[in-house]
Design a protein around this motif. Structure first.
Motif, PDB file in Angstrom:
ATOM      1  N   GLU A  58      -0.278   4.196  -0.851  1.00 36.80           N
ATOM      2  CA  GLU A  58      -1.116   5.382  -0.643  1.00 36.80           C
ATOM      3  C   GLU A  58      -0.890   5.999   0.739  1.00 36.80           C
TER       4      GLU A  58
ATOM      5  N   ARG B  69      -1.626  -1.384  -8.967  1.00 37.13           N
ATOM      6  CA  ARG B  69      -2.917  -1.176  -9.639  1.00 37.13           C
ATOM      7  C   ARG B  69      -3.974  -0.747  -8.623  1.00 37.13           C
TER       8      ARG B  69
ATOM      9  N   SER C 223       1.683   7.223   3.102  1.00 35.44           N
ATOM     10  CA  SER C 223       3.113   7.561   3.070  1.00 35.44           C
ATOM     11  C   SER C 223       3.855   7.099   4.311  1.00 35.44           C
TER      12      SER C 223
ATOM     13  N   ASN D  35       0.807  -0.478 -13.075  1.00 30.51           N
ATOM     14  CA  ASN D  35      -0.352   0.302 -12.647  1.00 30.51           C
ATOM     15  C   ASN D  35      -1.436   0.325 -13.686  1.00 30.51           C
TER      16      ASN D  35
ATOM     17  N   GLN E  53      -4.137   2.012  -6.979  1.00 29.38           N
ATOM     18  CA  GLN E  53      -3.649   2.911  -5.932  1.00 29.38           C
ATOM     19  C   GLN E  53      -3.339   4.290  -6.506  1.00 29.38           C
ATOM     20  N   ASN E  54      -3.553   5.311  -5.701  1.00 34.20           N
ATOM     21  CA  ASN E  54      -3.153   6.664  -6.063  1.00 34.20           C
ATOM     22  C   ASN E  54      -1.719   6.845  -5.573  1.00 34.20           C
ATOM     23  N   THR E  55      -0.770   6.764  -6.490  1.00 35.38           N
ATOM     24  CA  THR E  55       0.652   6.805  -6.120  1.00 35.38           C
ATOM     25  C   THR E  55       1.338   8.086  -6.595  1.00 35.38           C
ATOM     26  N   GLU E  56       0.553   9.115  -6.902  1.00 32.81           N
ATOM     27  CA  GLU E  56       1.128  10.361  -7.428  1.00 32.81           C
ATOM     28  C   GLU E  56       2.118  11.011  -6.468  1.00 32.81           C
ATOM     29  N   SER E  57       1.937  10.806  -5.179  1.00 35.43           N
ATOM     30  CA  SER E  57       2.816  11.461  -4.196  1.00 35.43           C
ATOM     31  C   SER E  57       4.101  10.687  -3.942  1.00 35.43           C
TER      32      SER E  57
ATOM     33  N   ASN F  13       0.846  -1.180   0.000  1.00 38.04           N
ATOM     34  CA  ASN F  13       0.000   0.000   0.000  1.00 38.04           C
ATOM     35  C   ASN F  13       0.888   1.238   0.000  1.00 38.04           C
TER      36      ASN F  13
END
Length: 98
Positions: free
Chosen positions: A27, A63, A29, A98, A65-69, A25
């Protein structure tokens, strides 16, 4: 401690390539330090047990997950630097699904 043979999702002796597929995970941090340490330990152990010069690819299945950060390039750079300090020349790639 002897953990026996490392777990590899794929290994090709002729091509000298090994693949580890990890699912974490990203998402949250607060998980990054633990994810890094686990990945480092898993890859370092695998490198000790495969022939020298083997390319180890680490595939993170992110896949859904919001991993932009997450800065995966920095994650990969730090992983490679730490592995090189421990074991010298290594061949490692970090990939994302992803």
């Amino acid at each position: 401690m002897d953990w026996k043979e490392p777990y590899l999702d794929y290994y090709n002796k002729e091509a000298r390539s090994a693949t580890l597929i990890l699912n974490f995970n990203f998402e949250d941090s607060s998980n990054l330090t633990d994810i890094f340490q686990y990945t480092f330990s898993h890859v370092a152990y695998a490198l000790v047990h495969v022939p020298e010069g083997t390319m180890v690819s680490v595939l993170f299945d992110v896949r859904g997950q919001n991993t932009e950060s997450v800065n995966f390039k920095q994650f990969e750079t730090q992983l490679k630097e730490r592995l090189m300090r421990l074991q010298g020349k290594v061949r490692v790639d970090v990939l994302l699904k992803n």
